[in-house]
Design an enzyme around this catalytic site. Sequence first.
Site, mmCIF file in Angstrom:
data_model
loop_
_atom_site.group_PDB
_atom_site.id
_atom_site.type_symbol
_atom_site.label_atom_id
_atom_site.label_comp_id
_atom_site.label_asym_id
_atom_site.label_seq_id
_atom_site.Cartn_x
_atom_site.Cartn_y
_atom_site.Cartn_z
ATOM 1 N N ASP A 25 1.084 -1.297 -0.026
ATOM 2 C CA ASP A 25 -0.023 0.161 -0.050
ATOM 3 C C ASP A 25 0.792 1.058 -0.419
ATOM 4 O O ASP A 25 2.223 0.642 0.254
ATOM 5 C CB ASP A 25 -0.694 -0.311 1.187
ATOM 6 C CG ASP A 25 -2.671 0.980 1.182
ATOM 7 O OD1 ASP A 25 -2.007 1.671 -0.012
ATOM 8 O OD2 ASP A 25 -3.164 1.057 1.954
ATOM 9 N N ASN A 73 -10.835 -1.993 -5.099
ATOM 10 C CA ASN A 73 -10.005 -0.987 -6.226
ATOM 11 C C ASN A 73 -10.992 -0.779 -7.115
ATOM 12 O O ASN A 73 -10.806 0.130 -7.791
ATOM 13 C CB ASN A 73 -9.095 -1.656 -6.133
ATOM 14 C CG ASN A 73 -7.808 -1.655 -5.281
ATOM 15 O OD1 ASN A 73 -7.069 -2.848 -4.758
ATOM 16 N ND2 ASN A 73 -8.213 -0.840 -4.162
HETATM 17 C C1 IPE Z 1 -5.622 -2.774 -0.577
HETATM 18 O O1 IPE Z 1 -4.783 -1.705 -0.339
HETATM 19 C C2 IPE Z 1 -5.664 -3.435 -2.145
HETATM 20 C C3 IPE Z 1 -4.382 -3.598 -2.822
HETATM 21 C C4 IPE Z 1 -3.373 -2.750 -1.842
HETATM 22 C C5 IPE Z 1 -4.175 -4.084 -3.690
HETATM 23 P P1 IPE Z 1 -6.075 -0.309 -0.824
HETATM 24 O O2 IPE Z 1 -5.275 0.813 -0.375
HETATM 25 O O3 IPE Z 1 -7.107 -0.616 -1.474
HETATM 26 O O4 IPE Z 1 -7.222 -0.389 0.963
HETATM 27 P P2 IPE Z 1 -7.747 0.884 1.626
HETATM 28 O O5 IPE Z 1 -8.829 0.716 0.764
HETATM 29 O O6 IPE Z 1 -7.119 1.678 2.308
HETATM 30 O O7 IPE Z 1 -8.317 -0.212 2.904
HETATM 31 C C1 IPE Z 2 -1.665 0.080 -3.353
HETATM 32 O O1 IPE Z 2 -1.930 1.328 -3.490
HETATM 33 C C2 IPE Z 2 -2.238 -1.021 -4.666
HETATM 34 C C3 IPE Z 2 -3.562 -1.170 -5.289
HETATM 35 C C4 IPE Z 2 -4.463 -0.829 -4.008
HETATM 36 C C5 IPE Z 2 -3.197 -0.865 -6.618
HETATM 37 P P1 IPE Z 2 -2.573 2.643 -3.164
HETATM 38 O O2 IPE Z 2 -2.778 3.226 -4.600
HETATM 39 O O3 IPE Z 2 -3.765 2.036 -2.283
HETATM 40 O O4 IPE Z 2 -1.802 3.941 -2.787
HETATM 41 P P2 IPE Z 2 -2.466 4.700 -1.601
HETATM 42 O O5 IPE Z 2 -3.258 3.828 -1.162
HETATM 43 O O6 IPE Z 2 -3.181 5.608 -2.650
HETATM 44 O O7 IPE Z 2 -1.640 6.028 -1.284
HETATM 45 MG MG MG Z 3 -4.146 2.785 -0.264
#
Ligand code: IPE
Ligand code: IPE
Ligand code: MG
Length: 239
Positions: A25, A73
């Site tokens: 993340d 997502n």
């Molecule tokens: C979890 O991260 C999913 C992945 C890393 C693919 P998110 O960024 O989607 O999670 P939330 O929305 O902050 O819980």
């Molecule tokens: C994790 O990074 C990757 C996916 C969930 C695809 P994020 O895209 O959630 O990054 P933040 O949380 O917005 O920084």
């Molecule tokens: Mg995230």
Amino acid sequence: MKSKSELILELKKNPMPRHIAIIMDGNGRWAKSKKLPRIKGHIEGTKAVKRIVQVCDEIGLNYLTIYAFSTENWKRPNNEPRAVLTLIENTLMKEIRELHENNVVIKFIGSLEGISDSLAQKMDNAFELTKNNTGFHLLVAVNYGGRLEIIEGINALLREKKDSITLEDFPNYLYTKDVPDPDLLIRTSGEMRISNYLIWQIAYSEMHFTKTLWPDFSQEEFLQTIIDFQRRARRFGGI
Ligand code: IPE
Ligand code: IPE
Ligand code: MG
């Protein structure tokens, strides 16, 4: 921080975890901090994946499961879901040969609902190509949701007209059939939640949360995290 080779030496003194799961993340925030579009964060994130996969291979880890795209997502705006899935497809095309040469078994876990035929085909081909390899197992969670995984398992049971199931048998109905539960779960970016990841499998996993954003996650931090894990007393309800 100690050097990579010092950390590897230290780590080798104690038993290795068998399975590490990672919630990768913070790609978006990494990009934002550099005033770049979010997709640049995801691209940089693929480089971190490559570094971590490489060091897993070096230390002889058996299983690594990485969260690349969740069933939640899809809620993201501006075509980000499609951009991320295309990036996963392109990265797979770019890396599959080297992974195979390194004897890695690559498997994708998740739902095929909403996944393009072309990505579905490539994920399947990658598994078919590498399934008889004897190196470490890389599981990539794409369009993965823990609750959906459990529901799909229950639906498979219902199709078999089973009227009960045991604790020992149920894991055979999950995407992670034959994979040991994660010993250690790592989440980057400072968020302290599970976000529907491996909710059945992490019942007794050790948790590690780091503020580091995924694109900045280094081999050294990963190794140090495993060393810290090795010092923990796991009781599984015993004493
Ligand atoms: C979890 O991260 C999913 C992945 C890393 C693919 P998110 O960024 O989607 O999670 P939330 O929305 O902050 O819980
Ligand atoms: C994790 O990074 C990757 C996916 C969930 C695809 P994020 O895209 O959630 O990054 P933040 O949380 O917005 O920084
Ligand atoms: Mg995230």
